[in-house]
Scaffold this active site. Structure first.
Site: not given
Ligand code: 5GP
Ligand code: ZN
Length: 114
Positions: A30, A87, A94, A100, A102
């Site tokens: 991440d 999420n 999300q 995805h 985590h």
């Molecule tokens: P969500 O909030 O949708 O469950 O999690 C999205 C996750 O994707 C977040 O933890 C954020 O830091 C990660 N993320 C967003 N954009 C990128 C990216 O371009 N590269 C990587 N490696 N992680 C990302």
């Protein structure tokens, strides 16, 4: 899918620190880690959320969990403990609409989550 940041990671159109890859899934670090170990495990197939799964997609879930366990062992957190989070949709928090999971570990976790 065009304009999906995680599809771009799958297709190597943007850089990421890939930890594991096979024909079905990719795991990468991440970019904004919330724990010493914070990996994201995604199917290569673009599915926006868990709620969008069709019957044929459910086989992805055990595959993702197998990868998570493998990474947890490699990162040395399997015995200490770790958390797997998905999420789903806006109220869960999300922000990226390519499903995805985590994998978080390496520090004490708290409950209930925020
Ligand atoms: P969500 O909030 O949708 O469950 O999690 C999205 C996750 O994707 C977040 O933890 C954020 O830091 C990660 N993320 C967003 N954009 C990128 C990216 O371009 N590269 C990587 N490696 N992680 C990302
Ligand atoms: Zn996508």
């Amino acid at each position: 899918m065009r304009d999906c940041i995680f599809c771009k990671i799958v297709n190597k159109q943007i850089p990421s620190k890939i930890i594991y890859e096979d024909e079905i899934a990719v795991a990468f670090e991440d970019v904004n880690p919330q724990a010493p170990v914070h990996a994201l495990i995604i199917p290569k197939k673009h599915i926006p959320t868990l709620a969008d799964f069709s019957e044929e997609d459910y086989g992805i879930i055990p595959h993702i969990f197998k990868i998570a366990n493998r990474i947890a062992k490699e990162k040395g957190i399997a015995e200490r403990g770790y958390r797997i989070v998905n999420n789903c949709n806006a109220e869960s928090g999300q922000t990226v609409f390519h499903i995805h999971f985590h994998l978080l570990g390496g520090r004490q976790m708290h409950w209930p989550p925020g």
